[in-house]
Design a protein around this motif. Structure first.
Motif, PDB file in Angstrom:
ATOM      1  N   LEU A 372       0.824  -1.214   0.000  1.00 47.66           N
ATOM      2  CA  LEU A 372       0.000   0.000   0.000  1.00 47.66           C
ATOM      3  C   LEU A 372       0.856   1.262   0.000  1.00 47.66           C
ATOM      4  CD1 LEU A 372      -2.788  -1.053   2.541  1.00 47.66           C
ATOM      5  CD2 LEU A 372      -3.005  -0.845   0.058  1.00 47.66           C
ATOM      6  N   GLU A 373       1.948   1.222   0.739  1.00 52.08           N
ATOM      7  CA  GLU A 373       2.807   2.396   0.846  1.00 52.08           C
ATOM      8  C   GLU A 373       3.598   2.663  -0.439  1.00 52.08           C
ATOM      9  OE1 GLU A 373       5.225   1.580   4.210  1.00 52.08           O
ATOM     10  OE2 GLU A 373       3.677   2.087   5.689  1.00 52.08           O
ATOM     11  N   ASN A 374       4.004   1.578  -1.105  1.00 52.07           N
ATOM     12  CA  ASN A 374       4.921   1.738  -2.235  1.00 52.07           C
ATOM     13  C   ASN A 374       4.283   1.582  -3.617  1.00 52.07           C
ATOM     14  OD1 ASN A 374       7.705   1.889  -0.813  1.00 52.07           O
ATOM     15  ND2 ASN A 374       6.759   0.095   0.116  1.00 52.07           N
ATOM     16  N   ALA A 375       3.151   0.871  -3.684  1.00 56.20           N
ATOM     17  CA  ALA A 375       2.601   0.551  -5.001  1.00 56.20           C
ATOM     18  C   ALA A 375       1.221   1.138  -5.269  1.00 56.20           C
ATOM     19  CB  ALA A 375       2.546  -0.974  -5.174  1.00 56.20           C
ATOM     20  N   SER A 376       0.611   1.777  -4.278  1.00 59.84           N
ATOM     21  CA  SER A 376      -0.762   2.284  -4.452  1.00 59.84           C
ATOM     22  C   SER A 376      -0.882   3.238  -5.632  1.00 59.84           C
ATOM     23  CB  SER A 376      -1.241   2.980  -3.177  1.00 59.84           C
ATOM     24  OG  SER A 376      -1.467   2.053  -2.155  1.00 59.84           O
ATOM     25  N   LEU A 377       0.014   4.209  -5.700  1.00 56.22           N
ATOM     26  CA  LEU A 377      -0.062   5.193  -6.779  1.00 56.22           C
ATOM     27  C   LEU A 377       0.160   4.543  -8.140  1.00 56.22           C
ATOM     28  CD1 LEU A 377       1.809   8.262  -5.231  1.00 56.22           C
ATOM     29  CD2 LEU A 377      -0.658   7.922  -5.515  1.00 56.22           C
ATOM     30  N   LYS A 378       1.069   3.556  -8.174  1.00 56.97           N
ATOM     31  CA  LYS A 378       1.321   2.834  -9.426  1.00 56.97           C
ATOM     32  C   LYS A 378       0.066   2.089  -9.870  1.00 56.97           C
ATOM     33  CE  LYS A 378       5.715   3.350 -10.630  1.00 56.97           C
ATOM     34  NZ  LYS A 378       6.128   3.793 -11.983  1.00 56.97           N
TER      35      LYS A 378
END
Length: 512
Positions: A372-378
């Motif tokens: 959630l912290e690292n891939a949400s925007l992707k």
């Protein structure tokens, strides 16, 4: 519901699984039965079906020791065989319809292969469970609920609707890919790399779907097919919202019909438990093991954080927290945690080895937090780009054509949308079904000769309703097509196929 009602509901189809290594001593014949549907049939009937199947297998091996028996056509029934594992046989007995050829044997075999592949993915091999508990109670307690949950997608009212001639423009055992732009493909690959980094140094795998179409996979072909099939059955937005898998062959019906179906299955399950003495497998039961039922409907939902949750695998000891689902990968021969995330039409499945997560559920929660912290925007960006390029359910419709494309080398298929296929007449579909049977026979002959199916083949027939039905096979690729509004000449139909091949298949099926 009485037993007689259930009997009339399923008398046309029988499905059994048995082990040739078991029950060879007099008085122990029942030991070989691992599963039988309908379960309410007397043991004498079950043993009669299995005894006949065993005899046919033994007899055909005399003439073909290396090639397993696949189908036996009797006057009233078709017997479809599949050796799922060494000496573990799955047999489907289908009652013939006197007026028309409804069933295509290859399609029925693929149903048997699919249910076994899914079982293998969740529970491991049948033989391994038999070796773990030789009495057979363990494997039966897994097989019965699993296959009955699988058959629920095919039960409609009082009938078990397996693939018929109306489904000849579908292909099980394949995945349906989404065609994406170069820009979107770059974003997807970037997302995959971020997901891999979230697991640290632990090797992980991912599967990305948009709607019910595959976008990306890092799994082996066989594991991709299994995960894709399960995702479309139970995990995609359409499956979650409708409560019925979009992979199902069910026809639309009234609510009353679905209620009847549920009652039938509940009754059939209760009968199987009485007959085989299956123990209560609920978390509150006294049994020493819990049997997960991954194919149960309406047991997955979307959590507040976007990850899909289910209580199918039970709860963690001393806690109300649901246990994270696990699957067995054939590629790595290890058990993996299955973490599914969903944003709008995007479904992402992340698979991480169970042995690499030291703190169990706490470690899985930490992994989800990293995602959630690292891939949400992707993930949001990928969903947005795929949505912009999405042409809707009819995106792959080609005006004037009803078709099925199969790439056997990549296990990929593409077909006309189901809504368009329903516009075809019964005569056209029956003719296409017969053409596909001819191709199936040719392919099986090549397989029995240990030769790869690379033979170029073309079949063109004029149906009773004057539609053209065409099949072209070349270099592992297959094209099936129905042209109902075509000219009377074969030259016109052939030219239409050429145009389709050149425009949509890079000329793969062109005769030049």
């Amino acid at each position: 519901m009485g037993l007689s009602s259930a009997t009339t509901a399923t008398e046309a189809i029988k499905l059994c699984i048995f082990d040739l290594r078991r029950g060879q001593q007099e008085g122990q014949e029942l030991d070989k039965i691992l599963f039988f549907f309908p379960a309410h049939l007397p043991f004498s009937t079950q043993l009669s079906v299995i005894g006949l199947s065993e005899g046919l297998i033994t007899f055909t091996r005399i003439f073909s020791p290396e090639a397993a028996c696949e189908v036996i056509e009797a006057e009233r029934h078709s017997h479809v065989f599949y050796e799922a594992e060494p000496d573990i046989w799955m047999v489907m007995v289908v009652e013939k319809n006197e007026t028309e050829a409804i069933w295509r044997i290859d399609a029925l075999q693929k149903v048997l292969k699919e249910v076994h592949s899914l079982f293998l993915m969740f529970h491991g091999s049948i033989r391994a469970l038999l070796e773990k508990e030789p009495a057979g109670g363990l494997i039966r307690s897994h097989l019965y609920p699993f296959i009955m949950d699988y058959l629920r997608d095919f039960l409609f009212g009082k009938k078990l609707l397996l693939p018929s001639f109306r489904d000849c423009l579908k292909e099980r055992g394949t995945v349906q890919m989404l065609t994406v732009s170069r820009e979107a493909a770059i974003e997807v690959q970037s997302l995959v790399k971020v997901l891999e980094s979230c697991a640290g140094n632990t090797p992980c795998y991912s599967l990305i779907l948009f709607q019910d179409l595959l976008v990306s996979t890092t799994l082996s072909p066989v594991d991709t097919i299994n995960l894709f099939t399960y995702a479309v059955l139970r995990l995609t937005p359409r499956a979650l919202s409708s409560g019925v898998s979009s992979w199902s062959y069910l026809r639309k019906g009234s609510t009353a019909s679905h209620v009847t179906t549920g009652s039938m299955l509940a009754h059939s399950a209760s009968v199987s438990e009485q007959v085989y003495g299956l123990q209560d497998t609920s978390p509150r039961g006294d049994n020493s093991y819990y049997v997960a039922r991954p194919l149960q409907q309406d047991r997955w939902s979307k959590g507040k954080d976007g990850f899909l949750v289910t209580d199918i695998w039970g709860a963690e000891a001393g806690s109300s927290t649901s246990v994270t689902p696990t699957v067995w990968l054939q590629q790595t021969e290890e058990r993996m945690y299955l973490c599914a995330y969903q944003y709008r039409s995007l479904t992402l499945i992340l698979l991480v080895p169970v042995l690499s997560i030291l703190n169990g559920e706490q470690g899985v929660s930490l992994l989800k937090q990293h995602v959630l912290e690292n891939a949400s925007l992707k993930m949001l960006k990928v969903e947005e780009k795929l949505s912009k390029g999405w042409g809707g359910e009819n995106a792959y419709h080609v005006s004037g054509y009803r078709y099925l494309l199969v790439d056997g080398d990549r296990n990929v298929s593409r077909a006309s949308p189901p809504g368009k296929v329903t516009t075809l007449t019964k005569e056209s579909l029956l003719s296409l079904n017969k053409v596909r049977e001819e191709v199936d026979l040719e392919k099986h002959q090549m397989e029995s000769d240990n030769a790869r199916f690379e033979k170029d083949m073309e079949v063109s027939i004029r149906a009773k309703n004057n539609a053209w039905v065409i099949a072209r096979i070349t270099k592992g690729k297959e094209l099936y097509m129905v042209l109902e509004k075509a000219d009377e000449t074969l030259l016109y139909a052939s030219d239409a196929v050429e145009k389709f091949s050149n425009r949509y298949c890079n000329g793969a099926f062109s005769l030049d």
